[in-house]
Scaffold this active site. Structure first.
Site, PDB file in Angstrom:
ATOM      1  N   GLY A  26       2.634   7.520   4.005  1.00 23.10           N
ATOM      2  CA  GLY A  26       3.764   6.611   3.953  1.00 23.10           C
ATOM      3  C   GLY A  26       3.455   5.356   3.173  1.00 23.10           C
ATOM      4  N   ASP A  61     -11.593   8.877   6.672  1.00 25.06           N
ATOM      5  CA  ASP A  61     -11.026   8.375   5.424  1.00 25.06           C
ATOM      6  C   ASP A  61     -11.643   7.027   5.069  1.00 25.06           C
ATOM      7  OD1 ASP A  61      -9.522   8.794   3.221  1.00 25.06           O
ATOM      8  OD2 ASP A  61      -7.626   8.131   4.097  1.00 25.06           O
ATOM      9  N   GLY A  88       0.345   5.605   0.553  1.00 24.45           N
ATOM     10  CA  GLY A  88      -0.548   6.736   0.785  1.00 24.45           C
ATOM     11  C   GLY A  88       0.251   7.975   1.111  1.00 24.45           C
ATOM     12  N   GLY A 116       0.821  -1.200   0.000  1.00 28.00           N
ATOM     13  CA  GLY A 116       0.000   0.000   0.000  1.00 28.00           C
ATOM     14  C   GLY A 116       0.853   1.247   0.000  1.00 28.00           C
TER      15      GLY A 116
END
Ligand SMILES: *[C@@H]1O[C@H](CO)[C@@H](O)[C@H](O)[C@H]1NC(C)=O
Ligand SMILES: *[C@@H]1O[C@H](CO)[C@@H](O)[C@H](O)[C@H]1NC(C)=O
Ligand SMILES: *[C@@H]1O[C@H](CO)[C@@H](O)[C@H](O)[C@H]1NC(C)=O
Length: 634
Positions: free
Chosen positions: A338, A463, A335, A333
């Site tokens: 980080g 989020d 974002g 992942g």
């Protein structure tokens, strides 16, 4: 073949296995030499033969193994010198030659092997000579252990270049001279053992500031002067200084004599203060003020590091190992805050997700401790569990902060709703059936309800989107806080409104003042998520612009055209004849769409409360399951 009772020699014929990458024969009863032919195993990456009875010298052909990343032959009867050819193994991350009978100097080529990151262990041998200046090349190394040898001379001045060191063991040698001042750059040290040498001079003040230091052994040397009383020195169970007859002071638990005024800098300072106090009343007030101010400053520092220390459980090195050195293959992942890596903990084989905070993003670093503090107290079966937080220094000497989460086997809801083209996933991947979707929706509702109503201070997720809903191996939904939750308090309200619209949604999210309205932002996101799960349409889809939003798109189709907007996959499923008749299915579907619409309505005050959402969704699920049960009963 490790941990067996294999006897005899490692056969010479091993050299024929030219494609061998891993040779692990540790903990057997192997004797005889390491075959010279091992040099033919050009592809060998791991050679573990520790805890055996291997003897003779280490063949210099081992320098041919340029792919080697791990060489562990500790606890054998190996003799002779360390072959300098090992310096050719430029991929070595770990080298352990400890507990043998190796003699002679440490070849500079080996001591300066810059690839070493995990451990270089040469302890408990018979090595002589100095620790060469090449040691400065070990910039990425976590543990250096050359203890229990006969190394001598001064500690190299540039030892301070090994900025990644967490453990440094030099005890049981013949080192002399002072502790080099360059060691002040080893800010990540957790353990330092210089005991049982002939080290002289004063204890450097900088050790006080090593916030991670948990073990400091300076016993049996020739150190002198005052022992500091701050930092690690405050803890008599972490600091060991016996056998240094010229040391004085320190905390009472160390049982050392008090320093007399001639040798102690601090007592002479106190004396000076006394003189000033006597000579002038004005100075008296001023001095007291100063002393109080200094004390306060001193007290503040250790408390902040203490908070960080209490969170330290896994080390940077263990995380580095678990994620294969933060390898791109482990990246799962990415974002604004980080990177997220998958890792396997060596200790127990547990799968973890490591979120490395991008500290250039000031918001991320500033909120790290706040976030840890909040997450520590969050416990809910539908929220991804934070296992620990790591705060330390990376191999470049930069601050490093990461959060470690439990790993979710089935990835994110986004992967299931919108599998990316070309991703090599099995066909079944796309098959998230209606009940699975409903269950995940209920899971997410439970998590939000908990955050909004069951925590001491309401927490706003801010989020919520399919990529932040993760599924475990049983397809239970868990929301993650990777998006940095906002702890809701009145003075932080402005912050949370500014940072909350990371969804890229059309339409504005109206925030007013007061907690009710702010948690409503999450409810809005939840509504959109629910619509997305049922339609299979992203709210960010090209076609939703200029007044047409996912919300309006669904609203326009209700109640009669549900069939047109529902994710085609769900429709096929119900037509193919699931457990319920399609018409009942569609009717219930309508009610779920209604919930999604109410949650995502423009006006915050008209949105539903999460507990209400749970009640409604659960009752719909019950009704859908009931006819099936009745059926079976009949
Ligand atoms: C070292 O590797 C080369 C191939 O690169 C091979 O020909 C040679 O036999 C090897 N040397 C030893 C000592 O195994
Ligand atoms: C400190 O070092 C001395 C000498 O090497 C050793 O005997 C002692 O056990 C060490 N202390 C601890 C707590 O390991
Ligand atoms: C320790 O070092 C001092 C000089 O600093 C020297 O005089 C003494 O002999 C050394 N002791 C040992 C045991 O090597």
């Amino acid at each position: 073949m490790d941990e067996n009772n294999i006897l005899g020699k490692i056969p010479d014929g091993i050299g024929n296995l030219i494609n061998l990458e891993v040779l692990v024969v540790a903990e057997n009863q192997l004797s005889g030499p390491i075959p010279f032919n091992i040099g033919k195993l050009q592809k060998l990456k791991i050679f573990d033969a520790n805890i055996n009875f291997l003897s003779r010298t280490i063949p210099h052909s081992i320098g041919n193994l340029t792919e080697l990343t791990e060489l562990d032959i500790h606890f054998n009867n190996l003799q002779g010198s360390i072959p300098s050819g090992l310096g050719n193994c430029k991929n070595l991350l770990l080298m352990d030659l400890s507990s043998n009978n190796l003699s002679g100097p440490i070849p500079p080529e080996v001591l300066g092997l810059p690839s070493l990151t995990i451990v270089l262990n040469l302890s408990s041998n018979d090595l002589t000579g100095e620790l060469s200046v090449e040691v400065e090349k070990l910039k990425n190394l976590g543990t250096l252990d050359v203890s229990q040898n006969r190394l001598s001379g001064l500690l190299p001045k540039n030892l301070g270049s090994c900025v990644s060191l967490e453990k440094l063991f030099l005890e049981g040698n013949l080192f002399e001279g002072p502790i080099p001042s360059s060691l002040s750059s080893l800010r990540g040290l957790e353990a330092l053992d210089l005991s049982d040498n002939n080290i002289s001079g004063r204890i450097p003040e900088f050790l006080v500031r090593f916030g991670a230091l948990k073990y400091l052994n300076l016993s049996f040397n020739d150190l002198e002067g005052l022992i500091p009383s701050e930092g690690v020195f405050k803890n008599a169970r972490a600091t060991f200084v016996e056998g240094n007859s010229k040391l004085c002071g320190g905390v009472p638990e160390l049982h050392l004599s008090r320093c007399n005024s001639k040798t102690s800098a601090s007592t002479s300072l106190k004396l000076k203060i006394t003189i000033i106090v006597v000579s002038s009343g004005v100075t008296l007030v001023f001095s007291i003020f100063l002393i109080i101010w200094f004390r306060k400053k001193k007290e503040q520092k250790p408390t902040t590091t203490h908070v960080e220390n209490s969170l330290l459980q896994l080390s940077y090195q263990s995380i580095l190992k678990a994620t294969k050195g933060f390898s791109p293959q482990n990246l799962v992942g990415l974002g604004s805050f980080g990177y997220v890596y998958k890792g396997i903990l060596e200790a127990n084989g547990a799968a973890i997700a490591v979120k490395v905070l991008n500290l250039l993003n000031h918001r991320a670093s500033r909120s790290f401790l706040v976030e840890c503090d909040a997450l520590k107290n969050i416990r809910h079966r539908n929220i991804v569990k934070v296992l620990t937080a790591i705060s330390g220094i990376d191999y470049k000497g930069n601050d490093f902060k990461a959060l470690v989460y439990e790993f979710m086997e089935n990835g994110s809801l986004k992967d299931w709703l919108h599998p990316s083209v070309g991703m090599n996933k099995p066909e079944t991947m796309r098959n998230l059936n209606f009940f699975q979707r409903l269950n995940v929706a209920i899971d997410v509702a439970h998590a939000l309800e908990y955050l909004h109503h069951r925590c001491e201070t309401p927490i706003i997720n801010c989020d919520l989107k399919p990529s932040n809903v993760l599924l475990d191996w049983e397809m239970v939904g868990h929301i993650r806080d990777f998006g940095l939750p906002k702890i809701h308090s009145r003075d932080k309200l402005n912050d949370s409104t500014n940072e909350s619209s990371s969804l890229g949604l059309r339409g504005t999210i109206e925030y007013g003042t007061g907690s009710e309205l702010s948690t409503n932002g999450d409810v809005y996101s939840y509504g959109i998520l629910l619509l997305e799960m049922l339609t299979g349409q992203r709210p960010t889809n090209e076609k939703f612009k200029e007044g047409l939003s996912l919300h309006n798109f669904v609203k326009a189709a209700l109640p009669d055209r549900v069939v047109e907007i529902i994710d085609p996959i769900l429709f096929q499923e119900s037509v193919r004849g699931g457990t319920t008749a399609p018409d009942i299915h569609l009717q219930r579907l309508n009610s779920i769409f209604e919930i999604g619409l109410t949650c995502s309505t423009e006006s915050p005050s008209e949105r539903m409360d999460m507990s209400n959402v749970i009640t409604k969704l659960c009752s719909i699920r019950d009704k859908l399951l009931r006819p099936a049960r009745l059926h079976r009963g009949i």
